[in-house]
Design an enzyme around this catalytic site. Structure first.
Site, PDB file in Angstrom:
ATOM      1  NE  ARG A  26       0.047  13.068  -1.644  1.00  0.00           N
ATOM      2  CZ  ARG A  26      -0.396  13.256  -2.873  1.00  0.00           C
ATOM      3  NH1 ARG A  26       0.438  13.548  -3.833  1.00  0.00           N
ATOM      4  NH2 ARG A  26      -1.689  13.154  -3.156  1.00  0.00           N
ATOM      5  CE1 TYR A  43       9.219   5.052   2.554  1.00  0.00           C
ATOM      6  CE2 TYR A  43       7.642   6.865   2.595  1.00  0.00           C
ATOM      7  CZ  TYR A  43       8.145   5.706   3.145  1.00  0.00           C
ATOM      8  OH  TYR A  43       7.590   5.187   4.281  1.00  0.00           O
ATOM      9  CG  ASN A  85       8.466  -2.304  -0.083  1.00  0.00           C
ATOM     10  OD1 ASN A  85       7.945  -2.401   1.031  1.00  0.00           O
ATOM     11  ND2 ASN A  85       9.072  -1.204  -0.493  1.00  0.00           N
ATOM     12  CD  GLU A 129      10.965  -7.962   5.156  1.00  0.00           C
ATOM     13  OE1 GLU A 129      11.410  -9.013   5.676  1.00  0.00           O
ATOM     14  OE2 GLU A 129      10.435  -7.050   5.813  1.00  0.00           O
ATOM     15  N   PRO A 143       0.795  -1.235   0.000  1.00  0.00           N
ATOM     16  CG  PRO A 143      -0.133  -1.120   2.120  1.00  0.00           C
ATOM     17  CD  PRO A 143       0.543  -2.066   1.171  1.00  0.00           C
ATOM     18  CG  ASN A 144      -0.311   4.370   1.238  1.00  0.00           C
ATOM     19  OD1 ASN A 144      -1.279   4.890   0.666  1.00  0.00           O
ATOM     20  ND2 ASN A 144      -0.391   3.890   2.469  1.00  0.00           N
ATOM     21  CB  ALA A 193       1.765  -0.062   6.140  1.00  0.00           C
ATOM     22  CB  SER A 244      12.952   3.943   4.458  1.00  0.00           C
ATOM     23  OG  SER A 244      11.960   3.084   4.991  1.00  0.00           O
ATOM     24  CG  HIS A 255      11.300  -2.751   3.985  1.00  0.00           C
ATOM     25  ND1 HIS A 255       9.945  -2.615   3.834  1.00  0.00           N
ATOM     26  CD2 HIS A 255      11.510  -3.939   4.598  1.00  0.00           C
ATOM     27  CE1 HIS A 255       9.338  -3.676   4.346  1.00  0.00           C
ATOM     28  NE2 HIS A 255      10.269  -4.494   4.818  1.00  0.00           N
TER      29      HIS A 255
HETATM   30  O1  CA2 Z   1      10.787   1.677   3.249  1.00  0.00           O
HETATM   31  C1  CA2 Z   1       9.922   0.996   2.709  1.00  0.00           C
HETATM   32  O2  CA2 Z   1      10.038   0.526   1.578  1.00  0.00           O
HETATM   33  C2  CA2 Z   1       8.594   0.768   3.441  1.00  0.00           C
HETATM   34  O3  CA2 Z   1       8.125  -0.524   3.105  1.00  0.00           O
HETATM   35  C3  CA2 Z   1       7.641   1.825   2.925  1.00  0.00           C
HETATM   36  C4  CA2 Z   1       6.300   1.772   3.627  1.00  0.00           C
HETATM   37  C5  CA2 Z   1       6.468   1.806   5.132  1.00  0.00           C
HETATM   38  O4  CA2 Z   1       5.209   1.632   5.763  1.00  0.00           O
HETATM   39  C6  CA2 Z   1       7.407   0.721   5.609  1.00  0.00           C
HETATM   40  O5  CA2 Z   1       7.573   0.850   6.994  1.00  0.00           O
HETATM   41  C7  CA2 Z   1       8.756   0.841   4.931  1.00  0.00           C
HETATM   42  C8  CA2 Z   1       5.446   2.964   3.222  1.00  0.00           C
HETATM   43  C9  CA2 Z   1       5.169   3.033   1.775  1.00  0.00           C
HETATM   44  C10 CA2 Z   1       4.422   4.303   1.506  1.00  0.00           C
HETATM   45  O6  CA2 Z   1       5.075   4.990   0.483  1.00  0.00           O
HETATM   46  C11 CA2 Z   1       4.820   6.317   0.340  1.00  0.00           C
HETATM   47  C12 CA2 Z   1       5.471   6.930  -0.697  1.00  0.00           C
HETATM   48  C13 CA2 Z   1       5.292   8.244  -0.911  1.00  0.00           C
HETATM   49  C14 CA2 Z   1       4.461   8.974  -0.090  1.00  0.00           C
HETATM   50  C15 CA2 Z   1       3.798   8.347   0.950  1.00  0.00           C
HETATM   51  C16 CA2 Z   1       3.982   7.013   1.159  1.00  0.00           C
END
Ligand code: CA2
Length: 219
Positions: free
Chosen positions: A78, A83, A134, A158, A70-71, A137, A162, A160
């Site tokens: 954003r 990111y 990935n 897996e 998601p997202n 959340a 970040s 990520h």
């Molecule tokens: O670091 C990562 O790849 C995460 O999987 C990204 C997730 C976060 O919940 C994990 O803890 C780490 C969030 C993805 C949301 O991506 C966005 C990108 C741009 C703006 C808002 C959210």
């Protein structure tokens, strides 16, 4: 010993029906209905044979599923400070380029729905060699996703973008990591490419083990 699945295709067929990015093709070695090699006419006879029949192995390319949760569709639009500026389409394109070099067909997907990730994982078992995930959340909340991964028993890496361990404490725990073959965090989009490199090695090792390993001792 359980029967081996049809995963012994180690040579990628350069024929037009097996292009990277195209759906998997169960090659019969014969030209298909839309294949110009199947049409009659002057000058066609010499090129009738499907390119696959000149190959030693069945030409099904190795597919690796890259799943995004998601997202992640918001990437590049954003929170660039967290990111980066690359979009998910940029990452998908880079993965396909790397896949071509590795002779891996990349099936890159994103969804905002946990159940859809579960279904994609479940459906993967017949034709996919590995999963790069990935789960965003859902990494920190989902029991269903690791259950599905356990069920299909494919190599899973897996990823990520970040460094989740340098962020809020709720991101430090992953339900995916215990079932993952490996984990890559904090390297941005490069993490996906490194995961593809690692997956190519895992596939090659599995193929080598199938060719030379215990199977030949028991048959
Ligand atoms: O670091 C990562 O790849 C995460 O999987 C990204 C997730 C976060 O919940 C994990 O803890 C780490 C969030 C993805 C949301 O991506 C966005 C990108 C741009 C703006 C808002 C959210």
């Amino acid at each position: 010993m359980p029967p081996l699945r049809n995963r012994n295709a180690t040579v990628y067929c350069p024929g037009p029906r097996a292009d990277i990015g195209q759906a998997r093709d169960s090659c019969s070695g014969r030209p298909g209905p839309n294949d110009p090699r199947g049409r009659s006419g002057p000058g066609r006879a010499a090129s009738r044979a499907h390119p696959c029949v000149r190959r030693e192995h069945h030409p099904v390319p190795n597919t690796v599923l890259i799943l995004n949760g998601p997202n992640l569709n918001l990437l590049g639009r954003r929170e660039p400070s967290v990111y980066g500026r690359e979009t998910l389409d940029d990452i998908a394109a880079a993965c396909r380029v790397r896949g071509e070099k590795l002779r891996i067909r990349v099936d890159f997907r994103q969804t905002n729905h946990e159940g859809e990730l579960v279904e994609w994982i479940q459906q993967s078992h017949a034709d996919v060699r590995g999963i790069i995930l990935n789960a965003a959340a859902y990494t920190h909340t989902s029991v269903a996703i690791p259950d599905a991964l356990r069920a299909v028993a494919l190599p899973c890496i897996e990823v990520h973008l970040s460094n989740v361990h340098a962020r809020e404490s709720f991101r430090h725990h992953s339900y995916i990591s215990p079932v993952a073959t490996g984990v890559i965090v904090g390297l941005g989009s490069q993490g996906y490419l490194l995961a593809l490199d690692a997956m190519a090695r895992l596939i090659a090792d599995a193929d080598a083990a199938n060719a030379d390993g215990p199977r030949s001792l028991s048959t």
